[in-house]
Design an enzyme around this catalytic site. Structure first.
Site, PDB file in Angstrom:
ATOM      1  N   GLY A 134     -64.204  38.389   3.313  1.00 59.81           N
ATOM      2  CA  GLY A 134     -64.932  37.738   2.220  1.00 59.81           C
ATOM      3  C   GLY A 134     -65.121  36.242   2.365  1.00 59.81           C
ATOM      4  O   GLY A 134     -66.091  35.682   1.869  1.00 59.81           O
ATOM      5  N   GLU A 164     -60.108  31.218   0.975  1.00 58.30           N
ATOM      6  CA  GLU A 164     -60.310  32.545   0.390  1.00 58.30           C
ATOM      7  C   GLU A 164     -61.596  32.551  -0.430  1.00 58.30           C
ATOM      8  O   GLU A 164     -62.065  31.510  -0.899  1.00 58.30           O
ATOM      9  CB  GLU A 164     -59.065  32.878  -0.452  1.00 58.30           C
ATOM     10  CG  GLU A 164     -59.096  34.153  -1.254  1.00 58.30           C
ATOM     11  CD  GLU A 164     -59.211  35.430  -0.434  1.00 58.30           C
ATOM     12  OE1 GLU A 164     -60.134  35.534   0.384  1.00 58.30           O
ATOM     13  OE2 GLU A 164     -58.398  36.352  -0.663  1.00 58.30           O
ATOM     14  N   ASP A 165     -62.171  33.732  -0.606  1.00 59.04           N
ATOM     15  CA  ASP A 165     -63.423  33.817  -1.365  1.00 59.04           C
ATOM     16  C   ASP A 165     -63.208  33.649  -2.866  1.00 59.04           C
ATOM     17  O   ASP A 165     -63.896  32.884  -3.522  1.00 59.04           O
ATOM     18  CB  ASP A 165     -64.180  35.134  -1.054  1.00 59.04           C
ATOM     19  CG  ASP A 165     -63.327  36.390  -1.232  1.00 59.04           C
ATOM     20  OD1 ASP A 165     -62.129  36.276  -1.590  1.00 59.04           O
ATOM     21  OD2 ASP A 165     -63.853  37.499  -1.008  1.00 59.04           O
ATOM     22  N   ASP A 225     -58.551  36.335  -7.994  1.00 51.10           N
ATOM     23  CA  ASP A 225     -58.795  37.285  -9.076  1.00 51.10           C
ATOM     24  C   ASP A 225     -57.463  37.526  -9.798  1.00 51.10           C
ATOM     25  O   ASP A 225     -57.052  36.725 -10.622  1.00 51.10           O
ATOM     26  CB  ASP A 225     -59.393  38.552  -8.461  1.00 51.10           C
ATOM     27  CG  ASP A 225     -59.898  39.544  -9.482  1.00 51.10           C
ATOM     28  OD1 ASP A 225     -60.474  39.128 -10.491  1.00 51.10           O
ATOM     29  OD2 ASP A 225     -59.722  40.765  -9.278  1.00 51.10           O
ATOM     30  N   LYS A 254     -61.388  33.435 -11.014  1.00 49.87           N
ATOM     31  CA  LYS A 254     -61.611  34.197 -12.253  1.00 49.87           C
ATOM     32  C   LYS A 254     -60.318  34.165 -13.049  1.00 49.87           C
ATOM     33  O   LYS A 254     -59.546  35.124 -13.044  1.00 49.87           O
ATOM     34  CB  LYS A 254     -61.904  35.655 -11.881  1.00 49.87           C
ATOM     35  CG  LYS A 254     -63.333  36.105 -12.047  1.00 49.87           C
ATOM     36  CD  LYS A 254     -63.411  37.607 -11.939  1.00 49.87           C
ATOM     37  CE  LYS A 254     -64.346  38.036 -10.859  1.00 49.87           C
ATOM     38  NZ  LYS A 254     -64.414  39.505 -10.686  1.00 49.87           N
ATOM     39  N   PHE A 304     -68.082  41.069 -12.065  1.00 51.09           N
ATOM     40  CA  PHE A 304     -67.988  41.316 -10.634  1.00 51.09           C
ATOM     41  C   PHE A 304     -69.170  40.643  -9.939  1.00 51.09           C
ATOM     42  O   PHE A 304     -70.317  40.843 -10.313  1.00 51.09           O
ATOM     43  CB  PHE A 304     -67.979  42.817 -10.353  1.00 51.09           C
ATOM     44  CG  PHE A 304     -67.487  43.126  -8.976  1.00 51.09           C
ATOM     45  CD1 PHE A 304     -66.130  43.162  -8.698  1.00 51.09           C
ATOM     46  CD2 PHE A 304     -68.386  43.348  -7.931  1.00 51.09           C
ATOM     47  CE1 PHE A 304     -65.667  43.422  -7.421  1.00 51.09           C
ATOM     48  CE2 PHE A 304     -67.931  43.604  -6.649  1.00 51.09           C
ATOM     49  CZ  PHE A 304     -66.572  43.650  -6.400  1.00 51.09           C
ATOM     50  N   ASP A 327     -68.381  41.114  -1.422  1.00 55.11           N
ATOM     51  CA  ASP A 327     -69.018  42.413  -1.262  1.00 55.11           C
ATOM     52  C   ASP A 327     -68.810  43.320  -2.463  1.00 55.11           C
ATOM     53  O   ASP A 327     -67.908  43.133  -3.281  1.00 55.11           O
ATOM     54  CB  ASP A 327     -68.433  43.134  -0.046  1.00 55.11           C
ATOM     55  CG  ASP A 327     -67.010  43.642  -0.313  1.00 55.11           C
ATOM     56  OD1 ASP A 327     -66.162  42.816  -0.716  1.00 55.11           O
ATOM     57  OD2 ASP A 327     -66.761  44.850  -0.153  1.00 55.11           O
ATOM     58  N   ARG A 378     -72.736  41.084   1.274  1.00 55.19           N
ATOM     59  CA  ARG A 378     -72.050  39.880   1.743  1.00 55.19           C
ATOM     60  C   ARG A 378     -73.034  38.829   2.242  1.00 55.19           C
ATOM     61  O   ARG A 378     -72.748  37.636   2.205  1.00 55.19           O
ATOM     62  CB  ARG A 378     -71.094  40.227   2.898  1.00 55.19           C
ATOM     63  CG  ARG A 378     -69.898  41.073   2.508  1.00 55.19           C
ATOM     64  CD  ARG A 378     -68.885  41.073   3.649  1.00 55.19           C
ATOM     65  NE  ARG A 378     -67.871  42.101   3.531  1.00 55.19           N
ATOM     66  CZ  ARG A 378     -66.742  41.982   2.830  1.00 55.19           C
ATOM     67  NH1 ARG A 378     -66.499  40.874   2.157  1.00 55.19           N
ATOM     68  NH2 ARG A 378     -65.867  42.958   2.793  1.00 55.19           N
TER      69      ARG A 378
HETATM   70  P1  IMP Z   1     -56.654  39.263  -5.956  1.00 53.20           P
HETATM   71  O1  IMP Z   1     -55.529  39.626  -5.058  1.00 53.20           O
HETATM   72  O2  IMP Z   1     -56.760  40.203  -7.129  1.00 53.20           O
HETATM   73  O3  IMP Z   1     -56.673  37.831  -6.386  1.00 53.20           O
HETATM   74  O4  IMP Z   1     -57.963  39.665  -5.198  1.00 53.20           O
HETATM   75  C1  IMP Z   1     -58.699  38.905  -4.403  1.00 53.20           C
HETATM   76  C2  IMP Z   1     -59.683  39.795  -3.669  1.00 53.20           C
HETATM   77  O5  IMP Z   1     -60.329  40.756  -4.522  1.00 53.20           O
HETATM   78  C3  IMP Z   1     -60.773  38.940  -3.118  1.00 53.20           C
HETATM   79  O6  IMP Z   1     -60.442  38.466  -1.834  1.00 53.20           O
HETATM   80  C4  IMP Z   1     -61.971  39.865  -3.128  1.00 53.20           C
HETATM   81  O7  IMP Z   1     -62.052  40.574  -1.915  1.00 53.20           O
HETATM   82  C5  IMP Z   1     -61.720  40.850  -4.246  1.00 53.20           C
HETATM   83  N1  IMP Z   1     -62.510  40.509  -5.457  1.00 53.20           N
HETATM   84  C6  IMP Z   1     -62.016  40.121  -6.653  1.00 53.20           C
HETATM   85  N2  IMP Z   1     -63.004  39.884  -7.524  1.00 53.20           N
HETATM   86  C7  IMP Z   1     -64.159  40.132  -6.873  1.00 53.20           C
HETATM   87  C8  IMP Z   1     -65.554  40.049  -7.251  1.00 53.20           C
HETATM   88  O8  IMP Z   1     -65.962  39.696  -8.376  1.00 53.20           O
HETATM   89  N3  IMP Z   1     -66.453  40.372  -6.283  1.00 53.20           N
HETATM   90  C9  IMP Z   1     -66.088  40.753  -5.025  1.00 53.20           C
HETATM   91  N4  IMP Z   1     -64.807  40.824  -4.625  1.00 53.20           N
HETATM   92  C10 IMP Z   1     -63.840  40.520  -5.547  1.00 53.20           C
HETATM   93 MG    MG Z   2     -63.583  42.617  -1.041  1.00 53.98          MG
END
Ligand code: IMP
Ligand code: MG
Length: 182
Positions: free
Chosen positions: A47, A102-103, A106, A134, A155, A162, A168
């Site tokens: 990502g 990182e992208d 979340d 987020k 999302f 993606d 992407r």
């Molecule tokens: P975390 O561990 O929940 O913080 O997740 C992070 C990962 O979840 C990111 O690296 C993304 O790959 C995926 N992710 C979370 N939210 C989104 C979104 O809105 N769109 C796409 N990927 C997301």
């Molecule tokens: Mg992903």
């Protein structure tokens, strides 16, 4: 807009121009904060690829690259929030300034686990650069050191992000039409 994929897009949340301006600002902040030092920038695949490549070009420092692939454990990730290292760093990071790229932040599980893991390897410093944040979705307390944009609990895809490995390559950050998910 990418013509083939545009039929699935509901709205453009962040345009390529807005993103480019913000990436520039983040690169300037990193350049300022690490003046006179070298930095290992660690991109989290897949990502962060687009953000990573746009960011590093603008950082005016002695920069090295490395990459990691991490995946969430199974589908019950919300409970324990464990991650699996699919591809680890290719070098030791002891004594280095490390910036994880990182992208999106979340739930925070991915980066919390990565900070804990990389922290045990005695880097000189360890920071997070995330294009998106987020905060309303957070399950564990975690803040990015460099954050591009705070986004609502929707999302989003594009600019590396993606849905089922698709979208992407969209140059803007977009919200998909609801029917795409059904
Ligand atoms: P975390 O561990 O929940 O913080 O997740 C992070 C990962 O979840 C990111 O690296 C993304 O790959 C995926 N992710 C979370 N939210 C989104 C979104 O809105 N769109 C796409 N990927 C997301
Ligand atoms: Mg992903």
């Amino acid at each position: 807009m990418n013509g083939v994929l545009s039929k699935d897009i509901q709205t453009v949340l962040l345009s390529r121009e807005q993103i480019e301006k913000r990436v520039e600002e983040i690169a300037e902040a990193i350049t300022r904060d690490y003046r006179g030092e070298s930095v290992l920038m660690v991109g989290i695949l897949r990502g962060a690829v687009v953000f990573f490549s746009e960011l590093v070009k603008r950082v005016d420092l002695d920069v090295r690259f490395d990459f990691m692939v991490v995946s969430s454990y199974g589908s019950g990730t919300e409970s324990g929030g464990e991650i699996r290292i699919v591809k680890d760093l290719s070098q030791p990071i002891e004594g280095m300034n490390v910036v994880i790229v990182e992208d999106i932040i979340d739930t925070g599980y991915t980066l919390k686990n990565l900070l804990r893991l990389l922290g045990t390897r005695n880097p000189k410093s360890l920071k997070i650069a995330a294009l998106l944040d987020k905060p309303s979705r957070r399950k564990v307390p975690l803040e990015g050191d460099y954050v591009g944009f705070k986004v609502p609990n929707e999302f989003v895809v594009g600019y590396g992000l993606d849905y089922n490995e698709k979208y992407r390559n969209l140059p803007d950050i977009c919200v998909l039409k609801p029917e795409v998910y059904s």
